[in-house]
Enzyme design. Structure first.
Site, PDB file in Angstrom:
ATOM      1  N   ALA A   9       1.121  -1.181   0.330  1.00  0.00           N
ATOM      2  CA  ALA A   9       0.033  -0.098   0.242  1.00  0.00           C
ATOM      3  C   ALA A   9       0.895   0.939   0.125  1.00  0.00           C
ATOM      4  O   ALA A   9       0.774   2.118  -0.691  1.00  0.00           O
ATOM      5  CB  ALA A   9      -0.831   0.154   1.036  1.00  0.00           C
ATOM      6  N   GLU A  10       1.842   1.503   1.012  1.00  0.00           N
ATOM      7  CA  GLU A  10       2.726   2.356   0.989  1.00  0.00           C
ATOM      8  C   GLU A  10       3.516   2.663  -0.703  1.00  0.00           C
ATOM      9  O   GLU A  10       3.474   3.332  -1.063  1.00  0.00           O
ATOM     10  CB  GLU A  10       4.509   2.293   2.052  1.00  0.00           C
ATOM     11  N   TYR A  11       4.040   0.929  -1.291  1.00  0.00           N
ATOM     12  CA  TYR A  11       3.945   1.867  -2.251  1.00  0.00           C
ATOM     13  C   TYR A  11       3.404   2.076  -3.518  1.00  0.00           C
ATOM     14  O   TYR A  11       3.686   2.907  -4.502  1.00  0.00           O
ATOM     15  CB  TYR A  11       5.019   0.231  -3.056  1.00  0.00           C
ATOM     16  N   LYS A  69      24.262 -22.399 -15.894  1.00  0.00           N
ATOM     17  CA  LYS A  69      24.085 -22.034 -17.553  1.00  0.00           C
ATOM     18  C   LYS A  69      22.493 -22.048 -17.244  1.00  0.00           C
ATOM     19  O   LYS A  69      22.001 -23.137 -17.784  1.00  0.00           O
ATOM     20  CB  LYS A  69      24.832 -23.062 -18.657  1.00  0.00           C
ATOM     21  N   ARG A  77      19.633 -12.047 -28.795  1.00  0.00           N
ATOM     22  CA  ARG A  77      21.338 -11.897 -29.154  1.00  0.00           C
ATOM     23  C   ARG A  77      21.396 -12.331 -31.208  1.00  0.00           C
ATOM     24  O   ARG A  77      22.530 -11.880 -31.126  1.00  0.00           O
ATOM     25  CB  ARG A  77      21.479 -13.660 -29.222  1.00  0.00           C
ATOM     26  N   GLU A 126      20.199 -13.025 -18.577  1.00  0.00           N
ATOM     27  CA  GLU A 126      19.484 -14.281 -19.338  1.00  0.00           C
ATOM     28  C   GLU A 126      18.605 -14.077 -19.663  1.00  0.00           C
ATOM     29  O   GLU A 126      18.237 -13.383 -17.746  1.00  0.00           O
ATOM     30  CB  GLU A 126      20.243 -15.498 -19.495  1.00  0.00           C
TER      31      GLU A 126
HETATM   32  S1  IVH Z   1      28.882 -16.914 -20.547  1.00  0.00           S
HETATM   33  C1  IVH Z   1      31.850 -14.818 -23.400  1.00  0.00           C
HETATM   34  N1  IVH Z   1      27.113 -18.195 -18.919  1.00  0.00           N
HETATM   35  O1  IVH Z   1      24.492 -19.977 -22.592  1.00  0.00           O
HETATM   36  C2  IVH Z   1      30.521 -14.578 -22.203  1.00  0.00           C
HETATM   37  N2  IVH Z   1      26.438 -17.827 -20.851  1.00  0.00           N
HETATM   38  O2  IVH Z   1      25.127 -22.024 -25.123  1.00  0.00           O
HETATM   39  C3  IVH Z   1      30.085 -16.080 -22.848  1.00  0.00           C
HETATM   40  N3  IVH Z   1      24.156 -18.286 -20.871  1.00  0.00           N
HETATM   41  O3  IVH Z   1      24.231 -18.277 -25.606  1.00  0.00           O
HETATM   42  C4  IVH Z   1      28.716 -16.568 -22.576  1.00  0.00           C
HETATM   43  N4  IVH Z   1      24.116 -18.569 -18.871  1.00  0.00           N
HETATM   44  O4  IVH Z   1      23.487 -17.065 -23.048  1.00  0.00           O
HETATM   45  C5  IVH Z   1      27.599 -17.616 -19.907  1.00  0.00           C
HETATM   46  N5  IVH Z   1      25.786 -17.997 -16.659  1.00  0.00           N
HETATM   47  C6  IVH Z   1      26.443 -18.434 -18.292  1.00  0.00           C
HETATM   48  C7  IVH Z   1      25.009 -18.031 -18.943  1.00  0.00           C
HETATM   49  C8  IVH Z   1      25.157 -18.399 -20.590  1.00  0.00           C
HETATM   50  C9  IVH Z   1      23.733 -18.640 -19.459  1.00  0.00           C
HETATM   51  C10 IVH Z   1      23.938 -18.828 -22.343  1.00  0.00           C
HETATM   52  C11 IVH Z   1      24.483 -18.451 -22.973  1.00  0.00           C
HETATM   53  C12 IVH Z   1      24.613 -18.465 -24.422  1.00  0.00           C
HETATM   54  C13 IVH Z   1      24.374 -19.849 -23.966  1.00  0.00           C
HETATM   55  C14 IVH Z   1      25.778 -20.414 -24.843  1.00  0.00           C
END
Ligand code: IVH
Length: 419
Positions: free
Chosen positions: A37-39, A119, A140, A181
């Site tokens: 609410a404050e927000y 990843k 990308r 990401e």
């Molecule tokens: S590093 C030079 N770190 O994985 C930098 N990539 O197969 C290279 N991805 O499309 C990427 N988590 O977007 C990096 N912790 C992470 C990541 C990551 C997901 C994605 C990245 C890329 C794909 C590569």
């Protein structure tokens, strides 16, 4: 036009700062300091000021997250530096082979430290800031040219529209381009699909598709309605001297107010980096987001840069992939199981398919409502998932793969009374 009083302008800036700060506490740190609410009061006051005095509106105002006109199509953006990919390793031996290759090229590698990160299985985004203000966000694309999805990214609550979030925490470089990401957390995904199913709308196969679909909407209002999150992990370009290690990059980004995936580990040796990755692989199901592997990165970014790239893959990092859990196959028929307590569960009879070293011939279809709501037909190509010890299950049909011969499922007459 009325002149804007300096007091009003000052108040608007104060409100913007407070709202940004509380957005960050709520969405990024998950620890709100004030009530909803404050927000809301702060936001309402700012909206009122801005609508009475449009000249007070700034591009980084938190009220701009929801707006934005639908676009006709996305425009292309050339990235300031190539948005590279990663080479894959599928075993500890592959990771060691990568390490040996780069150690031969640069003697500093033998004594190097590593950072191990999840990843994240989402959609790569490239975020541009000028004088601390978010001005452009792109997909990308092919690594050289992406699509401008700025209005959509503005609706992502955890994306800072201005950095640093906390003005006491240093100063943003004049120009900063960050890579991260965009993703949807597992629980948010389940909630989203449940809401869609209830409303009779199409559900998504997995969090990745949901996130990427939502960010590619031409109407930002549709993106705003999806629970998209973000985790940033690298600097593509910056004025001044950016941090020299990956570890410091993560804390630098965090300090500026960017969401950074939790759970990165700094490792003193390759053995430790492999052990951390293997242990994460065991626990992947307990991650709050989907990850398709761990990324092992040289911590020293100078060495990493000097090692260069092979094609589109930088030599300084490697993706240690988890075994796939999701595969597609053909649903040949549907059978029913009657449990000890009389509960009837439909299951899919599949064209045999290998997932994680095991051949899967059957998968549960949960219940009859699931088949109806997801419009799963006999003959469909379906996505199945086998995660850990959980019984393989059908996630969804892939309607794009239909040839016309698929048949809607009809419950056996003798079961209709139970349905
Ligand atoms: S590093 C030079 N770190 O994985 C930098 N990539 O197969 C290279 N991805 O499309 C990427 N988590 O977007 C990096 N912790 C992470 C990541 C990551 C997901 C994605 C990245 C890329 C794909 C590569």
């Amino acid at each position: 036009m009325t002149r804007t009083s300096p007091d009003r302008a000052k108040r608007a800036e104060e409100l913007r700062q407070q709202i940004r700060f509380h957005d960050h506490c709520y969405h990024v740190l998950a620890s709100p300091l004030i009530s909803d609410a404050e927000y809301d009061l702060l936001v309402r006051e700012l909206l009122a000021l801005e609508s009475a005095h449009p000249e007070l509106m700034t591009p980084d105002s938190p009220t701009r997250r929801v707006g934005g006109e639908p676009a006709e199509r996305f425009t292309k953006v050339r990235h300031p530096a190539a948005i590279l990919s990663l080479s894959n390793a599928f075993s500890a031996d592959d990771v060691r082979a990568w390490h040996e290759r780069i150690a031969r090229l640069d003697e500093r590698v033998s004594a190097a430290r590593f950072v191990v990160e999840a990843k994240l299985d989402g959609l790569t985004v490239v975020l541009h800031y000028r004088d601390g203000v978010f001005e452009l966000g792109a997909t990308r694309g092919d690594g050289e040219v992406g699509e401008d999805i700025t209005p959509n990214l503005r609706t992502v609550r955890v994306l800072p529209l201005r950095i640093p979030i906390d003005p006491k925490r240093g100063k943003a470089p004049r120009r900063l381009v960050v890579r991260g990401e965009a993703l949807i957390y597992k629980q948010a995904f389940l909630d989203l699909n449940a809401r869609l199913a209830e409303a009779g709308q199409k559900t998504y196969i997995n969090p990745r598709n949901a996130a990427s679909g939502a960010l590619r909407q031409l109407d930002p209002a549709l993106t705003a309605a999806r629970p998209i999150s973000l985790a940033c992990y690298s600097i593509v370009e910056a004025d001044g001297t950016p941090p020299a290690t990956q570890w410091d990059t993560l804390s630098y980004l965090r300090d500026l107010g960017f969401p950074v995936a939790e759970g990165a580990t700094r490792c003193a040796s390759l053995d430790e980096a492999i052990a951390v990755s293997l242990s994460a692989r065991e626990h992947r199901d307990s991650f709050p987001f989907e990850a398709d592997g761990m990324v092992i990165k040289l911590d020293d970014l100078v060495v990493a840069r000097e090692l260069g790239v092979v094609g589109k893959d930088p030599r300084g990092a490697v993706a240690f992939k988890f075994p796939a859990e999701e595969v597609t196959t053909v649903l040949q028929d549907i059978g029913v199981n009657v449990g000890r307590t009389g509960v009837i569960t439909p299951y899919a009879i599949l064209e045999p398919v290998e997932v994680g070293g095991v051949t899967v011939r059957q998968a549960t279809l949960h219940n009859f409502d699931f088949i109806r709501e997801r419009d799963i037909r006999i003959g469909d190509r379906v996505m199945i998932k086998r995660a850990g010890e959980v019984i393989p299950y059908v996630m969804a049909a892939i309607p794009e793969a239909r040839g016309g011969a698929e048949k809607a499922y009809r419950m056996p007459g003798c079961l209709l009374a139970f349905g």
